[in-house]
Design a protein around this motif. Structure first.
Motif, short mmCIF file in Angstrom:
data_model
loop_
_atom_site.label_atom_id
_atom_site.label_comp_id
_atom_site.label_asym_id
_atom_site.label_seq_id
_atom_site.Cartn_x
_atom_site.Cartn_y
_atom_site.Cartn_z
N GLU B 138 0.84 -1.18 0.00
CA GLU B 138 0.00 0.00 0.00
C GLU B 138 0.88 1.24 0.00
O GLU B 138 1.91 1.29 0.66
N ASP B 139 0.49 2.21 -0.78
CA ASP B 139 1.35 3.36 -0.98
C ASP B 139 1.22 4.40 0.12
O ASP B 139 0.93 5.56 -0.11
N GLU B 140 1.45 3.95 1.33
CA GLU B 140 1.38 4.86 2.47
C GLU B 140 2.66 5.66 2.55
O GLU B 140 3.72 5.15 2.25
N PRO B 142 5.77 7.13 4.65
CA PRO B 142 6.41 6.63 5.87
C PRO B 142 5.83 7.28 7.12
O PRO B 142 5.60 6.61 8.12
N GLU B 143 5.53 8.56 7.02
CA GLU B 143 4.99 9.27 8.18
C GLU B 143 3.69 8.63 8.66
O GLU B 143 3.48 8.43 9.84
N LEU B 145 2.60 5.56 7.94
CA LEU B 145 2.88 4.20 8.39
C LEU B 145 3.35 4.17 9.83
O LEU B 145 2.94 3.34 10.64
N LEU B 146 4.24 5.12 10.13
CA LEU B 146 4.90 5.12 11.43
C LEU B 146 4.00 5.66 12.55
O LEU B 146 4.35 5.62 13.71
N ARG B 152 5.90 0.53 14.08
CA ARG B 152 7.16 0.97 14.69
C ARG B 152 7.80 -0.18 15.46
O ARG B 152 8.99 -0.43 15.35
#
Ligand SMILES: [Zn+2]
Lengths: 92, 220
Positions: B138-140, B142-143, B145-146, B152
């Motif tokens: 999925e094209d999330e 990084p911000e 996702l984290l 994390r």
């Protein structure tokens, strides 16, 4: 252009590179250590192989995510202690 | 090619302020690097308590070295080098860190392939091509996702599980975004060795993330 000749050229350029090799070469590709023709071969394979394209994207996403991993802030007492040391150091 | 990156003008300004005893300059340095230093120290020593001590010693080393720092590398590289020197000594004492080279590499250079061999065809014209293709994640960003605590934790766990030298390299290169040249300088390793360690480390972190990332896609 004759389809079979074209296929043979494609095969020559990309066919020797397997998906397994791509997964092992991906770091060298990203680090820019390939020669021009190695890069062409690598990109030819990517062009024809959705699995390897996804793999490369996954690696890139992994790297980008690692770069945004938050670090712990400094605990206030540790900070205070370090600043105290700095003041002592300043006094010599 | 220059051997080391020359100190930037920002660094020089900060250095000047530090030498003049400007406490705010030191505070900003400490705020900026404390977490990074702790993370790097953890790649050398077996416990958090020892890592915290190493970081303390590093700051003492920074103060001791300030007047002698010649500005032939970035301030960050210089501080990281002080840390790795102390952490190596401590790690040796704590029997975690083993020097690289003959037999002392804890197998960091020798471990398995980047991808589970079962994911490739074993024979035929398409030998070593995907039998189970990696899917698009999925094209999330990084911000985003984290933001997830679980993601994390997954990443941190994957990094902790790496052999020490792989962990050191990926921490510096990908988490701290230090250039490859500077990493070689900080860790005293060759470019080739660094690339091998980085490759192993990245491959393993990707592998750890994969089932999780595909689960993400399935869940939406
Ligand atoms: Zn492929």
């Amino acid at each position: 252009m004759d389809g079979t000749v074209k296929e043979k050229i494609m095969d020559y350029l990309a066919g020797k590179l397997t998906c397994k090799e791509v997964t092992e070469a991906v770091t060298e590709y990203l680090e820019g250590t390939f020669t021009f023709w190695e890069r062409v071969r690598f990109q030819m394979h990517l062009g024809m192989c959705v699995g390897c394209r996804n793999y490369l994207r996954q690696i890139k996403q992994t790297i980008r995510t690692l770069g945004k991993l938050p670090t712990e802030p400094i605990p206030p007492d540790v900070r205070e202690e370090l600043l105290r040391r700095f003041r002592n150091w300043k006094k010599g | 090619m220059a051997e080391e990156r020359v100190t930037s003008s920002d660094d020089l300004e900060q250095l000047e302020a530090l030498r003049n005893g400007d406490e705010r300059a030191f505070a900003s340095l400490v705020d900026r690097y404390y977490g990074s230093l702790l993370r790097l120290a953890m790649a050398y020593v077996p416990s958090r308590a020892v890592a915290e001590e190493v970081v303390q010693e590093t700051w003492v080393g920074v103060l001791e070295g300030l007047s002698r720092f010649e500005g032939r590398s970035s301030l960050k590289t210089w501080i990281f080098r002080i840390l790795t020197n102390r952490a190596k000594t401590r790690g040796q004492r704590e029997r975690r860190y083993e020097p690289m080279g003959l037999g002392g590499d804890s197998g960091d250079n020798l471990d398995g392939p980047a991808v589970d061999p079962d994911r490739f065809l074993k024979s035929g014209y398409f030998v070593d091509h995907w039998v189970s293709q990696p899917n698009a994640w999925e094209d999330e960003t990084p911000e985003r996702l984290l933001l997830s605590k679980e993601t994390r934790a997954q990443i941190e766990k994957a990094i902790e599980a790496l052999p020490p030298t792989q962990r050191q390299v990926i921490t510096l290169r990908d988490i701290e975004e230090v250039s490859s040249q500077e990493v070689c300088n900080i860790l005293d390793i060759t470019e080739t060795n660094q690339r091998v360690l980085l490759h192993r480390a990245r491959s393993k972190v990707r592998r750890t993330l994969e089932p999780y990332m595909e689960g993400q896609t399935g869940r939406t």
